[in-house]
Design an enzyme around this catalytic site. Structure first.
Site: not given
Ligand SMILES: NC(=O)c1ccc[n+]([C@@H]2O[C@H](COP(=O)([O-])OP(=O)(O)OC[C@H]3O[C@@H](n4cnc5c(N)ncnc54)[C@H](O)[C@@H]3O)[C@@H](O)[C@H]2O)c1
Length: 326
Positions: A102, A133, A189
């Protein structure tokens, strides 16, 4: 036949809410369609690519007679059409491809999210921002810095998705209804997210009493790698059905003032001993946006895992700061 009386747009006692979804790719379009089907609000779908938001919004609207929902959907490339939005979901940016983390998306997506936020705030200064996003923890920070909004109005979506993944894996492993399973994933995340086994329950019973320690560990690891598992299968992009469902669940909690408790990426102001960083923690979502952070008494091990996750967030934020946008 002629109508007399009020025209659309005239003053009326009750108005539909307005939700803008920025980015009409996989996550954005799916979120718009789910929100439309739930009749949460009229929806504006915006993208930089000409024709795509218009085409998708029209296609969704044409599904409304069959799916039986009353929602106006408008596709656009012009931020003027987003004016007066109550809630804005930001999904604009590039997604992961196999082999990418990510964090690899950072430099491209910071510029996109900063630009999107600036435009949104100009037209909807009172809206609530839900950021999707990736890398999520850095993008929600970017939206917060650019907007200058209070923390109640800038919220990142990650924990709801990660917890939903964990719930799915638990329900599958124990062959029980998904409705009886709850799960909690805290932290950033990223791969260092913190699935909390003792707060994950089936019918109120912690999974630590229902599964072996090895099974619990395997589920926690699969949850942390849940995004990568889908990227590997899809090859050309990343997950979007569950992410879209997750952000729509958050939007619904706010728009319907439900006071739901969800793990979300929120700006911590001393909670969990953290100040000034967005981190995934349980919080209350209702009509006021992010209405409060729930501070759990974490064990030493859980606390250490949360701090490891925070280290990853700090690295990302320092990279964003070094880009000199703010
Ligand atoms: N937070 C999470 O848990 C989570 C989960 C899934 C995906 N994501 C992230 O969400 C983002 C979107 O994923 P996707 O699968 O929908 O990607 P996608 O490529 O399908 O869609 C992205 C869309 O953004 C648009 N876009 C790019 N720049 C823009 C700009 N400046 N203004 C408006 N629109 C712009 C693109 O044209 C495209 O339509 C990615 O960054 C992805 O990593 C986050």
């Amino acid at each position: 036949m002629r109508w007399s009386g009020m025209q659309r747009g005239d003053n009326r006692f009750f108005k539909r809410k307005k939700v803008t979804v920025v980015g009409s790719g996989n996550v954005g379009a799916t979120a718009a369609f789910l929100a439309a089907q739930k009749e949460l609000a009229d929806i504006v779908l915006l993208d930089v690519v000409e024709g795509v938001p218009q085409g998708k919004a029209l296609d969704m609207f044409e599904a409304s007679p069959i799916q039986d929902f009353n929602t106006n959907l408008h596709g656009t490339n012009d931020y003027a059409d987003t004016a007066g939005s109550d809630l804005v979901i930001i999904t604009a940016g590039i997604a992961r491809k196999p082999g990418m983390s990510r964090d690899d998306l950072l430099s491209t997506n910071v510029k996109i999210v900063a630009d999107v936020t600036q435009n949104i705030v100009r037209h909807s200064p009172d809206c609530i921002l839900l950021v999707v996003t990736n890398p999520l923890d850095a993008m929600v920070y970017t939206a917060s810095r650019v907007s200058g909004f209070p923390r109640s109005r800038v919220i990142g979506m990650a924990g709801v998705l990660d917890s939903a993944r964990m719930r799915s894996f638990i329900a599958d492993a124990l062959d029980v209804s998904i409705g009886d399973v709850s799960a909690f994933v805290l932290g950033g995340h990223g791969d260092a997210m913190v699935p909390l086994a003792r707060y994950s329950t089936v019918g109120g019973i912690p999974i630590t009493e229902l599964m072996s320690a090895d099974q619990v560990t395997a589920i926690a690891e699969r949850t942390a790698q849940g995004g990568a598992e889908i990227v590997k299968l899809l090859k050309t992009g990343s997950a979007f059905y569950a992410p879209a469902a997750a952000v729509v669940e958050m939007a619904e909690a706010i728009l319907k003032d439900q006071n739901r408790i969800f793990p979300c990426a929120v700006l911590l102001e001393g909670e969990y001993g953290v100040n000034g960083y967005f981190l995934g923690v349980p919080c209350k979502l209702g009509g006021g946006g992010m209405e409060g952070v729930m501070e759990l008494d974490l064990s030493a091990e859980e606390s250490a895992a949360l701090m490891r996750s925070l280290d990853g967030v700090k690295t990302l934020v320092s990279e964003v700061d070094a880009m000199g946008f703010f």
